[in-house]
Design an enzyme around this catalytic site. Structure first.
Site, short mmCIF file in Angstrom:
data_model
loop_
_atom_site.label_atom_id
_atom_site.label_comp_id
_atom_site.label_asym_id
_atom_site.label_seq_id
_atom_site.Cartn_x
_atom_site.Cartn_y
_atom_site.Cartn_z
CB SER A 181 43.31 -4.71 27.62
OG SER A 181 44.54 -5.07 27.08
CG ASP A 434 48.72 -2.61 33.11
OD1 ASP A 434 49.38 -3.53 32.59
OD2 ASP A 434 47.72 -2.08 32.57
CG HIS A 459 46.13 -5.31 31.95
ND1 HIS A 459 46.53 -4.12 31.41
CD2 HIS A 459 45.57 -6.02 30.93
CE1 HIS A 459 46.23 -4.11 30.10
NE2 HIS A 459 45.64 -5.25 29.80
#
Lengths: 496, 496
Positions: A181, A434, A459
């Site tokens: 991320s 994601d 994710h």
């Protein structure tokens, strides 16, 4: 600060901020629960132990007037490290407590032995315990001034240099940056900006292109919509219908009362405008579900069943002739899959993701300065109410919150935007479930800037522990990633 | 500020600062004279014209609290530019007035037509007219806080991005960074840190390794010494003897008086300690001569004859049995080659290089923060009095001058030190007469990080105009440089 947030201008703007923030941030909320959950996973039998260390960092790497320092926390495990030039896997901490990321990055723990690697997890300044001005860090704009990605990258580079100089046997150790991320963006950027510090980077689910002018702002919610559309009949259609149903009911007091009761809200809706909060909270819930649509029971943002969107969609099968009440009962049941899988939740709090913790405020500030990631919806190609991206409104809101204005173009200048092919040794991995894949690098840019796609992956699934329910795609992805690591290590070792 | 300098601690420390500064800085002093001189050179018949432009830059690229802007000056010539994606040669301005660098970088003017290139000369913040806080810029440490190489590089990257966006035809134009000395370091670093902004860089006489732990601090003065040793019999030996002779004479009032008269000093030496100033001024003079030992009459730091060190050495041929008086008369005559080639100088001012101008103060500040370039002498392998490098004393002096302390290791972390082989498309050119070659890259680091050596070349000779007295080495060097430029442009154009 967060109270102020709730009071800001139009609810429309509020939603924009919350989405950006909520989707990339609430990860930091429940380390404890997650830690416990991990014990039930396949590999969690192996104890995770680490040393907690602190490193004296300059508060300001880019100016000399502020010469103060702070203690940056980092966690170290050298159980499997072969020393004498054996590699170091270095997690570039993102917007939260580093212990939580450490517990959540099973891939590093699963890989350490094979690579004979030391593991280091470095905390991002202004999060967790790494507060440049202690408890004052968030109290004033002047203290927040050193919360930038550039300062964080400099922290990482300085720490790596210090480790190489001071840890016996580490002088010649090649270092690989790993992150997910925002942490994945930092891993990629660390390799780009400080290639002398790290020989390569794994940037998992890193939306480095989710910035102005690089990708369409609507792609994020299109992916969210697709995840729901693919997880059950009529699922995304019914979510799309739900906004009008909510609007219909919210026009009367009785309707608001019904909604409050049906959604088991901790604070009942009082005025028609309150419904904006309900809708933005639901929108964020669906986006979060898309991020954590893992193939096994997990507890990332919330404790959830395996393939949680499928479970959610079981409540949203209605065809066209459903009444507003029936539809919204389904929506409520669906939301409770996310908020009450354990069955222990007494009531639902629609300002949940906006309550104060340092991490949340930090990410707000970053979004309001450098990390301007436009998201939008059109209600046609996605299941949400139309909401264009409005930079000026966003900027005004930031100014009223923090006294700063975002610089829309800066990230492109400083990190190269789409023009990054002269860099090397970066893996960009993305899962097709994601929504952040919208801003990710999903095709090879050169032979050493490679994209790995993980089908049925949410994710940064690849950064999680091995699990018996892992799809084949993520098993292959992790193998490829380790193959690249070994290749980089070999390159680095042979060029010494 | 500069008055304060003269008053600081031991004269030893003062010398350290002056050397660093003097050798890399006094370039900015006499643009007018230089401009006139240029008219007598071979190519100066061609008129040099440019537009003077200003670009609104953020004062602080790395923080958001200071949201002020300033006008960065840049000069543009597009006479030969082919437009529509044709290249831009971008001079990364160093510590002085950009008009002076523009006039002093004949290579770009000589090359523009062949490449169909636009020329841009960007001024470095805090120099010339590009003052972030106007006339207040140097008045307080808080205003000086944004004078760093990182901020300057960000200025360049932002300006390039803006030019590409706004100049019709420039969107696809590949940009090549060019710079000499500190400007050469900036050119190399711009390519390293912002490879999306520039496709390559020519870093001429750029001592990117003249930092702590990278090269021996004594190499600089060894090269100075070698230049004098090779330019006349006994030349360096007599300079070496001169320090003792000066010390001998300075012990008596009569000796001081004799020295003051012999050297035609504007301010006579009064106390034995004053002699430190005389010696440091002479040391700097010899170092400057080594930098500007050009094969033709030129006016870079001073108006000078061709091969000025040979002319200097004609005054220093004595063998061993010379008296202190005879020897120092020779030294004085030698110094006057540098200070009075025109014959118009009334008296010599030994604090000359320390008098205030913005540029000087700026470079002092930079040396006192990031640009810590250790120099030292041992009196054995060089012709100077032994003077070790003393970081702590230097740091203390910086603190007393500016209230800041230098960070010795930062440049290595931020710019990679010796570990820069993962970058690409940088030419490092160095002349073997130039003492700054001590900190330069003088061997290829990869197929695209290449070193060009210029025999009989002084400080960035290759960046000067073509001249009939150019040695073959510099003609070849310039041809090679243009060859690389064309190669990079071809790469960039074909990958579009």
């Amino acid at each position: 600060m967060s109270a102020k947030l709730g009071a800001v201008g139009s609810p429309f703007k509020l939603i924009i901020v919350l989405l950006i923030f909520g989707c990339c941030h609430t990860f930091a909320l429940k380390p404890h629960i997650l830690g416990r959950h991990r014990l039930t996973s396949l590999t969690a039998q192996r104890p995770i132990t680490y040393k907690t260390c602190y490193f004296e960092q300059q508060i300001d790497h880019f100016g000399f007037l502020e010469n103060g320092t702070f203690k940056q926390r980092y966690l170290v495990n050298d159980l499997h490290w072969h020393k004498e030039g054996a590699p170091i896997l270095f997690y570039t901490g993102n917007e939260g407590d580093i212990a939580w990321f450490c517990n959540n990055t099973g891939f590093m723990w699963d890989t350490a032995e094979e690579l004979g690697a030391m593991l280091v997890f470095a905390e991002h300044r202004y999060y967790g315990e790494s507060l440049p001005f202690g408890q004052e860090s968030y109290s004033d704009a002047k203290y927040l001034n050193y919360l930038t990605s550039e300062q964080a990258l400099a922290d990482f580079a300085v720490l790596i240099q210090a480790l190489k100089r001071t840890v016996p046997g580490a002088r010649g150790s090649p270092v690989i940056a790993i992150g997910g991320s925002y942490g994945g963006m930092l891993a990629a950027w660390l390799r780009m900006k400080y290639p002398s510090a790290v020989i390569g980077a794994l940037a998992s689910s890193a939306p480095i292109w989710q910035f102005t002018g690089m990708v369409p702002c609507g792609d994020f919610y299109k992916i969210v919509t697709k995840d729901f559309a693919n997880s059950g009949p009529n699922c995304s259609k019914n979510i799309k219908r739900s906004w009008t149903a909510i609007n219909n009911l919210s026009s009367s007091e009785a309707g608001l009362e019904w909604l409050s009761k049906e959604f088991s809200l901790c604070s009942p809706l009082k005025k028609p405008e309150d419904v904006f909060g309900l809708k933005s909270w639901l929108q964020e819930t669906w986006a979060n579900l898309a991020m954590v649509d893992y193939p096994y029971e997990a507890n990332f943002l919330q404790p959830l069943p395996r393939w949680p969107i499928e479970v959610v969609c079981k409540h949203l099968y209605f065809d066209k002739d459903v009444s507003d009440y029936q539809l919204l009962r389904g929506i409520s049941d669906a939301a409770k899959v996310y908020y009450n899988y354990t069955g222990n939740t007494q009531c639902l709090n629609i300002s949940q993701t906006a309550t104060g913790n340092l991490g949340m405020m930090g990410w707000f500030y970053q979004a309001c300065t450098e990390m301007v990631m436009p998201l939008c919806t059109d209600g046609i190609e996605d299941m949400f109410e139309p909401q264009p991206w409005d930079f000026q409104a966003f900027s005004d809101e930031c100014y009223s919150m923090f006294g700063v204005r975002p610089r829309e173009d800066w990230v492109e200048t400083v990190y190269g935007g789409k023009n990054i092919s002269s860099h090397s040794n970066i893996i960009f991995s993305n899962g097709d479930l994601d929504p952040w894949t919208s801003g990710g690098v999903t095709a090879n840019l050169s032979h050493s800037l490679v994209a790995i796609k993980i089908s049925n992956g949410a994710h940064h699934l690849d950064l999680r522990y091995n699990n018996e329910y892992d799809p084949a795609s993520v098993i292959t992805a992790r193998q490829e990633e380790v193959k690249y690591f070994k290749q980089w290590i070999k390159q680095a070792t042979s060029s010494r």
